[in-house]
Write an enzyme that holds these catalytic residues in place. Structure first.
Site, PDB file in Angstrom:
ATOM      1  N   SER A 253       0.822  -1.209   0.000  1.00 49.38           N
ATOM      2  CA  SER A 253       0.000   0.000   0.000  1.00 49.38           C
ATOM      3  C   SER A 253       0.851   1.252   0.000  1.00 49.38           C
ATOM      4  O   SER A 253       1.925   1.281   0.597  1.00 49.38           O
ATOM      5  CB  SER A 253      -0.904   0.010   1.221  1.00 49.38           C
ATOM      6  OG  SER A 253      -0.106   0.218   2.356  1.00 49.38           O
ATOM      7  N   LYS A 254       0.342   2.250  -0.680  1.00 51.82           N
ATOM      8  CA  LYS A 254       1.129   3.480  -0.724  1.00 51.82           C
ATOM      9  C   LYS A 254       1.175   4.118   0.661  1.00 51.82           C
ATOM     10  O   LYS A 254       2.130   4.784   1.010  1.00 51.82           O
ATOM     11  CB  LYS A 254       0.602   4.446  -1.777  1.00 51.82           C
ATOM     12  CG  LYS A 254      -0.822   4.848  -1.636  1.00 51.82           C
ATOM     13  CD  LYS A 254      -1.180   5.794  -2.761  1.00 51.82           C
ATOM     14  CE  LYS A 254      -2.644   6.136  -2.646  1.00 51.82           C
ATOM     15  NZ  LYS A 254      -3.269   6.613  -3.804  1.00 51.82           N
TER      16      LYS A 254
END
Ligand code: GLU
Length: 483
Positions: A253-254
């Site tokens: 995930s960013k």
């Protein structure tokens, strides 16, 4: 086999997701292995998500990783243009052809109509898919609406009976009952194709023989194949790739800063290590080998080695690879790459950065870890007197004051402050005094650094700190003991 043609088709989001980079890498390896052509196509039909400079991020990342395309927007090629928005006019004629054959239809439903009907279906506990409402319009009704300029989309007309199936080269036989397939939008109200339509038209018109992409597209592929058939296009081979995950439950995930190529480069990972590791996330060579150059990867790569199960990207494993790559680096290259990290931590507090680099190379796992490891050069942390006690080094609370006093007197005799002279003075003096090396050098290291684990031992550190600072630290450590 006809010449292999593959494509990597990123959307210009401004970042290169590691999952996307892994797709590009596998496409590249597969293509080179088969002496094919690797095509870069930019999928920018979602104009709302347009990001300035995003195609440069794609070019720079791929090039930096050693992934080279044979045809693409910047270098052209026989089926140009390679940017989807520039191919805009090529999609509508195919959509019209599908309307003619009854495989697609105009849809004039507004967002509100759709929301309304969807809500009603979901209230009844059903799952919504488009209800073919506009398929019932007569050709006169359609013409009237078109003449009146009412906005429309074009939808695929999926069959309601039978099955659609295909064989994926990784996932095997995939079958979907047609009545589960949605009448997806092919052309949007702004005239742009959706991904769902553009990928079919482009892959065909660009002569793509093998479609290699993430497995999130696996379930839509039966719908794409219906389009291929309706348009009379041969269906390509499919190679869907397992999703790159952080662990068995979570995607990268960013938010956690572990999704993008740039996240890792900023943290001081080496591109070569990242590519080597990424190649193994979802593929294995069928033997015990772990280290590969790009050429070796091309040689070893095969579709049979691609795994079906989610591919876990383990940062610890990457760090291990990175440390190995750093150890194997040319010392000059290491020095160049480490310099900014040294400077950040030291701001001129040591005399011989080159020597520090020699000591640090084998201990660096990730470049961003350097500042913390060498922060003591700039300022020594408070010394915990417990640290002087080290059984293995034969150093105790009792022996420490005498040992430090000996170091001071021996070092006072060193006027030319070189590592060899320091070494010489300390070791011969210790021997003369009839003491053990550890009994003197261990407390010296603690007095100079305040920590047990350091790059190099007391001698190297005294040298790097310089004469003046060495004495300053020694004196203050001795004061602390008698206070
Ligand atoms: N533009 C799509 C993406 O970035 C490409 C998918 C494909 O390779 O077909 O996910």
């Amino acid at each position: 086999m006809a010449q292999v043609r593959t494509r990597f088709a990123p959307s210009p989001t401004g970042f290169m997701h590691l999952g996307g980079l892994r797709t590009a890498l596998y496409c590249y390896l597969f293509t080179r292995k088969h002496d094919g052509k690797f095509i870069l196509r930019i999928e920018d039909t979602d104009q709302e998500r347009y990001v300035e400079g995003a195609t440069d991020v794609i070019y720079d990342t791929l090039r930096g990783c050693g992934i080279h395309w044979d045809e693409g927007p910047d270098i052209g090629g026989p089926v140009a243009p390679y940017i989807q928005s520039e191919r805009k006019d090529s999609y509508l004629p195919f959509a019209k052809q599908l309307i003619e054959s009854g495989d697609a239809y105009y849809c004039f439903c507004t967002k509100e109509d759709l929301a309304h009907r969807r809500e009603a279906v979901e209230k009844e506990g059903g799952t919504w898919k488009y209800d073919k409402h506009c398929l019932r319009l007569t050709s006169e009704e359609i013409q009237e609406k078109l003449d009146a300029g009412i906005p429309y989309v074009i939808r695929q007309n999926t069959p309601t009976t039978g099955d659609s199936s295909f064989d994926d080269l990784v996932y095997g036989h995939i079958a979907a009952p047609n009545d589960t397939l949605d009448d997806m939008v092919l052309i949007k109200a702004d005239g742009m194709p959706t991904y769902n339509f553009a990928n079919v038209v482009d892959d065909h018109t660009m002569g793509i023989t093998h479609v290699i992409r993430g497995m999130e597209y696996l379930s839509s592929t039966p719908k794409y194949n219906l389009l291929y058939k309706a348009l009379g296009f041969p269906i390509p081979e499919y190679i869907h790739l397992p999703t790159v995950m952080r662990d068995s439950k979570h995607k990268l995930s960013k938010r956690d800063g572990d999704a993008y190529y740039s996240d890792f480069i900023k943290k001081g990972y080496l591109t070569e290590a990242l590519i080597n590791y990424l190649a193994l996330v979802g593929w294995n060579p069928g033997d015990e080998r772990e280290f590969f150059t790009m050429e070796e990867l091309i040689d070893a790569f095969s579709v049979e080695g691609i795994s079906k199960s989610p591919a876990i990207f383990n940062t610890n494993k990457l760090t291990w690879f990175n440390a190995e790559y750093i150890r194997r680096m040319d010392p000059d290259d290491y020095f160049e790459m480490a310099k900014p990290w040294f400077n950040q931590a030291l701001s001129g507090s040591i005399q011989d950065v080159r020597r520090l680099a020699e000591l640090m190379q084998s201990r660096t796992e990730v470049f961003s870890g350097i500042p913390e490891m060498i922060a003591f050069f700039r300022e020594r942390p408070e010394i915990d007197p417990e640290l002087y006690v080290n059984k293995k080094q034969k150093s105790s609370a009792e022996s420490t004051p005498e040992a430090l006093a000996l170091s001071v007197s021996l070092l006072e005799g060193v006027s030319d402050w070189t590592e060899t002279n320091i070494h010489e003075a300390l070791l011969s003096g210790i021997k003369e005094a009839g003491m053990k090396n550890g009994t003197v050098l261990w407390p010296l290291r603690i007095a100079l650094t305040g920590q047990m684990s350091t790059p190099g031992g007391a001698i190297e550190i005294a040298y790097l700190l310089g004469r003046e600072e060495t004495f300053r630290r020694l004196m203050s450590a001795m004061d602390q003991l008698t206070a």
